[in-house]
Design an enzyme around this catalytic site. Structure first.
Site, PDB file in Angstrom:
ATOM      1  N   GLU A   1       0.807  -1.229   0.000  1.00  0.00           N
ATOM      2  CA  GLU A   1       0.000   0.000   0.000  1.00  0.00           C
ATOM      3  C   GLU A   1       0.843   1.282   0.000  1.00  0.00           C
ATOM      4  O   GLU A   1       0.361   2.349   0.346  1.00  0.00           O
ATOM      5  CB  GLU A   1      -0.992  -0.003   1.182  1.00  0.00           C
TER       6      GLU A   1
ATOM      7  N   TYR B   1       3.510   2.008   1.864  1.00  0.00           N
ATOM      8  CA  TYR B   1       4.146   2.403   3.140  1.00  0.00           C
ATOM      9  C   TYR B   1       5.664   2.137   3.094  1.00  0.00           C
ATOM     10  O   TYR B   1       6.197   1.728   2.065  1.00  0.00           O
ATOM     11  CB  TYR B   1       3.469   1.663   4.298  1.00  0.00           C
TER      12      TYR B   1
ATOM     13  N   ARG C   1       2.716  -8.889   4.360  1.00  0.00           N
ATOM     14  CA  ARG C   1       1.767  -8.346   3.377  1.00  0.00           C
ATOM     15  C   ARG C   1       2.551  -7.769   2.211  1.00  0.00           C
ATOM     16  O   ARG C   1       3.210  -6.726   2.327  1.00  0.00           O
ATOM     17  CB  ARG C   1       0.844  -7.298   4.013  1.00  0.00           C
TER      18      ARG C   1
ATOM     19  N   HIS D   1      -1.518   3.845  -1.797  1.00  0.00           N
ATOM     20  CA  HIS D   1      -2.563   4.839  -1.505  1.00  0.00           C
ATOM     21  C   HIS D   1      -2.590   5.956  -2.539  1.00  0.00           C
ATOM     22  O   HIS D   1      -3.621   6.553  -2.795  1.00  0.00           O
ATOM     23  CB  HIS D   1      -2.382   5.433  -0.109  1.00  0.00           C
TER      24      HIS D   1
ATOM     25  N   GLN E   1     -18.027   4.834   3.687  1.00  0.00           N
ATOM     26  CA  GLN E   1     -18.502   6.074   4.300  1.00  0.00           C
ATOM     27  C   GLN E   1     -18.283   6.161   5.807  1.00  0.00           C
ATOM     28  O   GLN E   1     -18.025   7.238   6.320  1.00  0.00           O
ATOM     29  CB  GLN E   1     -19.995   6.260   3.990  1.00  0.00           C
TER      30      GLN E   1
ATOM     31  N   CYS F   1     -16.220   3.788   7.509  1.00  0.00           N
ATOM     32  CA  CYS F   1     -14.960   3.152   7.927  1.00  0.00           C
ATOM     33  C   CYS F   1     -13.768   3.976   7.443  1.00  0.00           C
ATOM     34  O   CYS F   1     -13.260   4.825   8.171  1.00  0.00           O
ATOM     35  CB  CYS F   1     -14.895   1.695   7.493  1.00  0.00           C
TER      36      CYS F   1
ATOM     37  N   TRP G   1     -13.263  11.013  -5.436  1.00  0.00           N
ATOM     38  CA  TRP G   1     -12.393  11.132  -6.610  1.00  0.00           C
ATOM     39  C   TRP G   1     -12.701  10.050  -7.645  1.00  0.00           C
ATOM     40  O   TRP G   1     -12.554  10.273  -8.848  1.00  0.00           O
ATOM     41  CB  TRP G   1     -10.911  11.071  -6.196  1.00  0.00           C
TER      42      TRP G   1
ATOM     43  N   LEU H   1     -28.947  13.134   0.950  1.00  0.00           N
ATOM     44  CA  LEU H   1     -29.478  11.829   1.354  1.00  0.00           C
ATOM     45  C   LEU H   1     -28.352  11.072   2.023  1.00  0.00           C
ATOM     46  O   LEU H   1     -27.324  10.813   1.427  1.00  0.00           O
ATOM     47  CB  LEU H   1     -29.965  11.064   0.129  1.00  0.00           C
TER      48      LEU H   1
HETATM   49  C1  LIG Z   1     -10.965   1.601   8.019  1.00  0.00           C
HETATM   50  C2  LIG Z   1      -9.859   0.845   7.342  1.00  0.00           C
HETATM   51  C3  LIG Z   1      -8.586   0.855   7.880  1.00  0.00           C
HETATM   52  C4  LIG Z   1      -7.564   0.106   7.296  1.00  0.00           C
HETATM   53  N1  LIG Z   1      -6.343   0.056   7.900  1.00  0.00           N
HETATM   54  C5  LIG Z   1      -5.391  -0.791   7.418  1.00  0.00           C
HETATM   55  C6  LIG Z   1      -4.176  -0.977   8.123  1.00  0.00           C
HETATM   56  O1  LIG Z   1      -3.936  -0.399   9.179  1.00  0.00           O
HETATM   57  N2  LIG Z   1      -3.284  -1.839   7.587  1.00  0.00           N
HETATM   58  C7  LIG Z   1      -3.514  -2.527   6.420  1.00  0.00           C
HETATM   59  O2  LIG Z   1      -2.677  -3.326   5.981  1.00  0.00           O
HETATM   60  N3  LIG Z   1      -4.664  -2.366   5.734  1.00  0.00           N
HETATM   61  C8  LIG Z   1      -5.620  -1.531   6.220  1.00  0.00           C
HETATM   62  N4  LIG Z   1      -6.815  -1.414   5.554  1.00  0.00           N
HETATM   63  C9  LIG Z   1      -7.043  -2.195   4.314  1.00  0.00           C
HETATM   64  C10 LIG Z   1      -7.715  -3.539   4.628  1.00  0.00           C
HETATM   65  O3  LIG Z   1      -6.819  -4.397   5.290  1.00  0.00           O
HETATM   66  C11 LIG Z   1      -8.183  -4.237   3.342  1.00  0.00           C
HETATM   67  O4  LIG Z   1      -7.100  -4.459   2.510  1.00  0.00           O
HETATM   68  C12 LIG Z   1      -9.228  -3.437   2.585  1.00  0.00           C
HETATM   69  O5  LIG Z   1     -10.225  -2.974   3.451  1.00  0.00           O
HETATM   70  C13 LIG Z   1      -9.871  -4.286   1.486  1.00  0.00           C
HETATM   71  O6  LIG Z   1     -10.402  -5.470   1.992  1.00  0.00           O
HETATM   72  P1  LIG Z   1     -11.980  -5.668   2.263  1.00  0.00           P
HETATM   73  O7  LIG Z   1     -12.668  -5.455   0.947  1.00  0.00           O
HETATM   74  O8  LIG Z   1     -12.080  -7.068   2.758  1.00  0.00           O
HETATM   75  O9  LIG Z   1     -12.368  -4.650   3.266  1.00  0.00           O
HETATM   76  C14 LIG Z   1      -7.818  -0.640   6.118  1.00  0.00           C
HETATM   77  C15 LIG Z   1      -9.098  -0.615   5.564  1.00  0.00           C
HETATM   78  C16 LIG Z   1     -10.118   0.100   6.163  1.00  0.00           C
HETATM   79  C17 LIG Z   1     -11.489   0.053   5.564  1.00  0.00           C
HETATM   80  S1  SF4 Z   2     -17.612  -1.628   6.425  1.00  0.00           S
HETATM   81 FE1  SF4 Z   2     -17.262   0.358   5.513  1.00  0.00          FE
HETATM   82  S2  SF4 Z   2     -17.517  -0.020   3.364  1.00  0.00           S
HETATM   83 FE2  SF4 Z   2     -18.455  -1.739   4.373  1.00  0.00          FE
HETATM   84  S3  SF4 Z   2     -20.606  -1.164   4.565  1.00  0.00           S
HETATM   85 FE3  SF4 Z   2     -19.576  -0.583   6.433  1.00  0.00          FE
HETATM   86  S4  SF4 Z   2     -19.027   1.558   6.101  1.00  0.00           S
HETATM   87 FE4  SF4 Z   2     -19.518   0.725   4.101  1.00  0.00          FE
END
Ligand SMILES: Cc1cc2nc3c(=O)[nH]c(=O)nc-3n(C[C@H](O)[C@H](O)[C@H](O)COP(=O)(O)O)c2cc1C
Ligand code: SF4
Length: 665
Positions: A160, A162, A210, A248, A335, A337, A571, A649
């Protein structure tokens, strides 16, 4: 070692891990106590392995000044709260070690080279050789402290964009010493971290690495480099390799709702035959059947689901018990998270406001059951009816339309928002499960509601705002509701008045062709991802289909379009409309509508847009007629959702408000 691979619902427990999410709980007073309850609920819900949000190995690597780190003995006690709570539920948990490098939002940031990230206003300081060695030691010390705190292992965050990723890519590493130059030199940093961590923590400790399998930025890794790194990481003792997709700063959506389910599992599959340790597939795998497909396709050995565990702590348990239709599905809206995380607010979930609020929002059985009428079955009405009925109240739900769901029925047909149908499916199931008396095709009125109920909840939504402009009754003028409900045939050229969330959605709906096949490949091609992986960073020129219509998106206010859209997704909506040639015009005065089209003045200059249709998306007002009638009858109805506040909304606010009220009624 992991259990032998065996497909089937009941084995999902061993095959699913809860992916890392920084929720900002670790940064607030009492946050570790809250995080302990949050993680324990997920462990109780039978997820096999949990990974915490990123914790920095030192203060330079923190996400923001004073953000969570683990480099002192004093910090261990906080983490013990989490590990003991998870272990008490029979779960396992790894702590993620994440050094942000040039992505940290504070002035002390460091990186392999002093190159500022395009998404940060702080410039990093270049690390010296000695500082690099100290940083590696900090990772190892952090892992040892995590072990002391009772974690079952660590995840070393190498993707990502980092710090570790910054060492690997020439884009960010232009050093001339032994940490830069050749690929072998650039990957020394992660290899030494994993190697030293394994030596320090011993064999009986999980190390997940990762790995950025797809950088999606110029100057990113090539496929052969990804393979070389994976083999090296395996060799120095990683237990599992997790997938990282996109930096990112990449301008390609990787987790938003426009990303098709399992859109990136093919990347993990590509690596499968190259290493012997188990691989984890990630991103947009949000339901058990999708996870099963990824496993059955041989893409990975395990599945990471992150946000799906915010939406539903019991996802795995419900799967094991054959209650898949009861899963509250993550709709990938971001929205509540990711948008919250980046705004330094506590993360939660739009469809489950209890997420990260488990100690303060609870749905306990009522001691005094009431008769409750809920009017309107949009997100607010459904959420209220669900929670109130679950707590033991007797609920009648009135809906004038033929189906449940309100505005979500329109959201679900916007291209890229199809997931909203899952929320309606979930609530439909909850209405049945908790015996809500659903009255479809029934317009509630004062006679139906009088005297019968202890509580009347009005969730009857909004009405589109009337626009005062000459020619508003011209046949060219359409309401967005008729357009989205496909009640009208829309012409080839369209002007949309109003560029808020609905205006953007309507524009997206109008420029897209229906029946796109090969969803994942179309998505990748549209956003310029090289499915063949022949280029570094896997980028190629985007292929955009000719838009289905010529669309103008107009707004009265000055300034850029899309400023009010979600922080992490706005975006994407904008880029999609730009790619589809949508003409965005601000500072518009509307003059009149006639056979010639829409007459406007932009910055003093008159123009006629010779469009077939004009769609009005100029906001909405709370629907209050019934409310006034009930007040006149001396009743005391409570407004929720759009009927209470209609500015934009906002399903997040609506569901959150409904759940809080229903929790205490
Ligand atoms: C609120 C939030 C915080 C995240 N923080 C991290 C993190 O600290 N480290 C990391 O490797 N990925 C982080 N991610 C990415 C998630 O690990 C994951 O790759 C991403 O949400 C996609 O997977 P999903 O579709 O199962 O949510 C974060 C994602 C969200 C939504
Ligand atoms: S986890 Fe985040 S992306 Fe998934 S429904 Fe909840 S707020 Fe939306």
């Amino acid at each position: 070692m992991l259990a032998p691979l065996d497909l089937g619902w009941t084995t999902l427990k061993n095959r699913v891990l809860m992916g890392s999410m920084h929720t900002n709980l670790e940064e607030i007073p009492g946050g570790f106590e809250r995080a302990a309850v949050y993680f324990a609920e997920r462990a109780k819900g039978q997820v096999g392995l949990i990974v915490t949000g990123g914790i920095s190995p030192n203060s330079e690597g923190c996400v923001a000044a004073m953000a969570a780190k683990l480099n002192t003995e004093e910090e261990v006690a906080h983490h013990k709260l989490i590990t003991s709570a998870v272990h008490a539920e029979g779960g396992k948990i790894c702590m993620q070690i994440l050094h942000t490098g040039r992505y940290g939002y504070h002035p002390k940031i460091v990186a392999p080279s002093a190159i500022q990230a395009p998404i940060n206003f702080f410039k990093p300081k270049e690390l010296s050789h000695e500082e690099i060695e100290k940083t590696i030691d900090d990772y190892v010390k952090c892992a040892l402290l995590a072990q002391k705190a009772g974690y079952d292992g660590v995840e070393i965050m190498g993707s990502e964009g980092y710090l570790i990723n910054q060492f690997i890519a020439t884009r960010t590493n232009q050093r001339q010493d032994e940490w830069g130059g050749s690929y072998e030199n650039r990957i020394k940093f992660p290899i030494q971290i994993v190697n030293d961590t394994r030596k320090a923590c011993g064999d009986n400790f999980i190390i997940i690495y990762r790995l950025s399998m797809l950088d999606l930025v110029e100057g990113g890794s090539t496929w052969s480099e990804v393979v070389q790194l994976a083999k090296a990481i395996e060799k120095v003792g990683a237990t599992l390799i997790n997938t990282g997709i996109g930096w990112h700063e990449a301008r390609i959506p990787t987790i938003a709702t426009v990303v098709p389910r399992k859109a990136f599992a093919w990347v993990t599959k590509k690596l499968k035959s190259e290493v012997n340790i188990p691989l984890i597939a990630v991103n947009r795998i949000n339901m058990p059947d999708v996870a099963e497909e990824v496993l059955a396709d041989g893409c990975a050995d395990m599945i990471s689901m992150a946000r799906p565990f915010l939406a539903d702590a019991d996802l795995v348990l419900k799967t094991i018990e054959g209650r898949v239709d009861e899963i509250n599905t993550c709709i990938a809206c971001n929205q509540a998270c990711l948008d919250h995380t980046f705004q330094l607010k506590i993360s939660s979930c739009l469809v489950n406001p209890r997420a990260c609020h488990e100690t303060e929002l609870n749905y306990l059985p009522t001691q005094a059951p009431k008769n409750i009428a809920v009017v309107g079955s949009g997100p607010a009405g459904l959420a209220y009816a669900h929670i109130a009925a679950m707590r033991g109240h007797k609920v009648d739900l009135y809906e004038a339309a033929t189906q449940l769901g309100g505005q979500f029925n329109m959201a679900k047909i916007i291209p890229g928002k199809e997931e909203y149908a899952e929320t309606i499916r979930y609530y439909q199931r909850m209405m049945v499960k908790y015996n809500v008396n659903v009255l479809l095709n029934t317009t509630a009125n004062k006679d139906l509601l009088n005297d019968k109920y202890d509580e009347i909840i009005l969730a009857n939504g909004v009405v589109p705002r009337k626009l005062k402009i000459d020619g508003i009754d011209h046949p060219k003028v359409l309401s967005y509701i008729d357009v989205l409900q496909r009640k009208v045939e829309v012409g080839r050229s369209v002007a949309i008045i109003g560029a808020g969330g609905i205006g953007f959605d309507v524009a997206e709906f109008l420029v897209h062709h229906t029946n796109q096949e090969e969803e994942i490949k179309t998505f990748l091609a549209t956003w310029g991802v090289d499915y063949e992986y022949a280029t570094a960073g896997a980028l190629k020129e985007a292929v955009v289909q000719k838009p289905a219509r010529e669309v103008y998106l107009l707004k009265r206010s000055t300034g850029k379009h899309g400023a009010t859209l979600g922080k992490t997704t706005g975006w994407i909506h904008k880029a999609s409309l730009v790619a589809n040639n949508v003409q965005m015009i601000s500072d518009v005065e509307y003059q009149k509508i006639d056979d010639a089209g829409l007459h406007i003045v932009v910055k003093g200059e008159s123009r006629i847009l010779p469009v077939d249709h004009i769609v009005i998306c100029a906001g909405q007002e709370p629907s209050r007629v019934l409310y006034s009638e009930l007040l006149e009858e001396g009743l005391n109805p409570i407004l929720i959702g759009g009927a209470d506040e209609a500015a934009e909304l906002d399903a997040k606010r609506a569901i959150n408000q409904a759940c809080h009220l229903a929790a205490t009624v």
